[in-house]
Design an enzyme around this catalytic site. Structure first.
Site, PDB file in Angstrom:
ATOM      1  N   ASP A  34      35.189  36.235  19.259  1.00 52.65           N
ATOM      2  CA  ASP A  34      36.451  36.686  19.869  1.00 52.65           C
ATOM      3  C   ASP A  34      37.249  37.603  18.943  1.00 52.65           C
ATOM      4  O   ASP A  34      38.450  37.380  18.702  1.00 52.65           O
ATOM      5  CB  ASP A  34      37.328  35.462  20.205  1.00 52.65           C
ATOM      6  CG  ASP A  34      36.606  34.440  21.050  1.00 52.65           C
ATOM      7  OD1 ASP A  34      35.814  34.835  21.912  1.00 52.65           O
ATOM      8  OD2 ASP A  34      36.850  33.230  20.854  1.00 52.65           O
ATOM      9  N   GLU A 205      38.470  36.781  31.836  1.00 57.11           N
ATOM     10  CA  GLU A 205      39.233  36.181  30.740  1.00 57.11           C
ATOM     11  C   GLU A 205      39.452  37.252  29.684  1.00 57.11           C
ATOM     12  O   GLU A 205      39.215  38.440  29.917  1.00 57.11           O
ATOM     13  CB  GLU A 205      38.503  34.948  30.169  1.00 57.11           C
ATOM     14  CG  GLU A 205      37.104  35.233  29.671  1.00 57.11           C
ATOM     15  CD  GLU A 205      36.389  34.003  29.136  1.00 57.11           C
ATOM     16  OE1 GLU A 205      36.966  32.918  29.071  1.00 57.11           O
ATOM     17  OE2 GLU A 205      35.213  34.146  28.751  1.00 57.11           O
TER      18      GLU A 205
END
Ligand code: FUB
Length: 450
Positions: A34, A205
């Site tokens: 991420d 997301e």
């Protein structure tokens, strides 16, 4: 690849710095996912989450994510690991053994660095709440606020400050993506979260918004079917609505469901940071990567194809990991992972046959001090020659290093030859492998110009 490791404890503050020479994946001594990249103080900082091997009963959705690190670089090849910025044990309102520190973001305002992160709340008021930690330096130390941001329940925070000073918080939560205005204190909402309009159906997301030439690019991992592709929409207002523009990185098809990204401009080039499971082949143990990103004349994001070479511009004097090539000839050469265990990961050039080649772009010879070529090689048999050329496999020959048999495919020796050209500045190199017509010639670990 870890050249040095320093750990200092000073007045109770722990400063940690470890240097890394990176192509792709960027970090090979731990798992990082991420990645949010930001430009602070003329350097690129990356704030990834960290994946660790889960002990039974911990983590969720298969992920075990206890903390966040920060890395910085000015040439995008030599990275400093500044260590942990926030650990789950630092969060007053979070579960201390939740292992739920999912994708974060960081932004600077008026000399304060704000780090946004999701965590599992002790009060059981949601799947994740989003907290903030602040620091006076991008490397920390960060102090976590006593409570999460009131009115926000979700994952994957992303913060954008527009040219008029208004800040926006984007986040995800169960297929939908949301936006809310932030007060100038950056830790309280100035408007209620609203769903972002104009996005395609199915799971989304990891929102990441940036502005270019007056256009707001709303980018997000999207799963129309199967694993996540990276997609985007554009609009003329940071609150939306946006118009869906399609995908700019294809979904993984090798056993990893997530991708998660950030996009940053540094020294007039745009870059995409993302993650994959190349080291572990386990979708819960990911590694961050980066590649250049381009726009066409109409401002559309061009598809990014992942490379091994990545984005850095190493010094010629470094140990160049040419197994992280820019291009490999169609046959007669491979780049194989050599590390038996998970970490640290390393690769080598191997299964080398006569006439094969690889390109390794963007090597910085600076003021032209290099006089010789060094090749770390191993060869069970008779070896061969590494021809170094400029620009491509047909380019000017700038050196030829003879490799002899070392008595084993893992018996490494350093071979060297004069560098025939006085090279200054940045050059794309090509390595052409020559030797007997039959059989494998040698393995290569690194190349350097001294
Ligand atoms: O890393 C955990 C979660 O997986 C992130 O928050 C999502 O964006 C996905 O990458």
């Amino acid at each position: 690849m870890i050249a040095c490791r320093l750990k200092l404890t000073l007045l109770g503050l722990c400063c940690f710095s470890s240097s890394i020479l990176a192509d792709n994946p960027i970090v090979t001594h731990m798992f990082t996912a991420d990645p949010t990249a930001r430009v602070f103080e003329n350097k690129v900082y990356i704030y990834p989450s960290t994946d660790v091997v889960c002990e039974e009963g911990f983590g969720n959705n298969g992920f075990c994510m206890p903390s966040y690190n920060v890395f910085s670089s000015s040439n995008l090849h030599d990275w400093q690991d500044h260590g942990t910025v926030v650990d789950q044990s630092d969060v007053p309102w979070g579960k201390k053994d939740g292992f739920g520190m999912w994708a974060p973001d960081a932004i600077e305002r008026n000399g304060t660095y704000y780090f946004y992160f999701p965590d599992i709340p002790l009060d059981e008021s949601g799947f994740r709440r989003i907290g903030v930690a602040t620091a006076k330096s991008p490397e920390g130390p960060f102090t976590v606020q006593d409570n999460y941001i009131a009115g926000v329940s979700g994952i994957d925070p992303n913060v954008f400050i527009d040219d008029d000073g208004q800040a926006y918080l984007y986040f995800g939560g169960g297929e939908k993506l949301y936006v809310a205005k932030l007060k100038s204190n950056m830790v309280e909402l100035a408007s209620a979260p609203q769903e972002i309009e104009g996005l395609p159906a199915k799971y989304k997301e990891g929102p990441f918004l940036f502005k270019r030439n007056g256009v707001y690019y709303f980018t997000f991992p999207h799963s129309p079917s199967g694993s996540e592709e990276l997609a985007y929409a554009t609009g003329d207002n940071p609150l939306g609505p946006f118009k869906y523009q399609g995908m700019f990185m294809q979904r993984w098809r090798d056993g990893i469901w997530t991708n998660h990204h950030s996009i940053v401009e540094y020294e007039n080039q745009w870059f995409l940071f993302y993650h994959h499971h190349q080291i572990s082949q386990d979708q819960h143990l990911r590694s961050m990567r980066a590649d250049a990103l381009f726009f066409d004349n109409a401002g559309r994001i061009q598809a990014v194809i992942p490379t091994e070479r990545g984005i850095g511009t190493p010094l010629a004097t470094a140990k160049l990991q040419i197994d992280r090539y820019s291009m490999l000839s169609d046959k007669g050469v491979k780049a194989s992972k050599t590390s038996g265990g998970l970490l640290p990961a390393n690769w080598q050039v191997d299964w080398v046959e006569n006439g094969s080649w690889l390109n390794y772009d963007r090597v910085n010879f600076e003021q032209g001090k290099s006089k010789k070529i060094m090749v770390q090689a191993a060869s069970q048999t008779a070896g061969g020659t590494v021809q170094v050329r400029l620009g491509g496999p047909q380019g000017e020959i700038i050196g030829e290093v003879a490799i002899s048999g070392t008595g084993g495919w893992k018996k490494w020796q350093t071979f060297e030859a004069p560098l025939k050209a006085k090279l200054t500045g940045i050059h794309n190199l090509s390595f052409v492998f020559l030797g007997a017509e039959e059989g494998y010639l040698f393995n290569i670990d690194w190349v350097s110009f001294k």
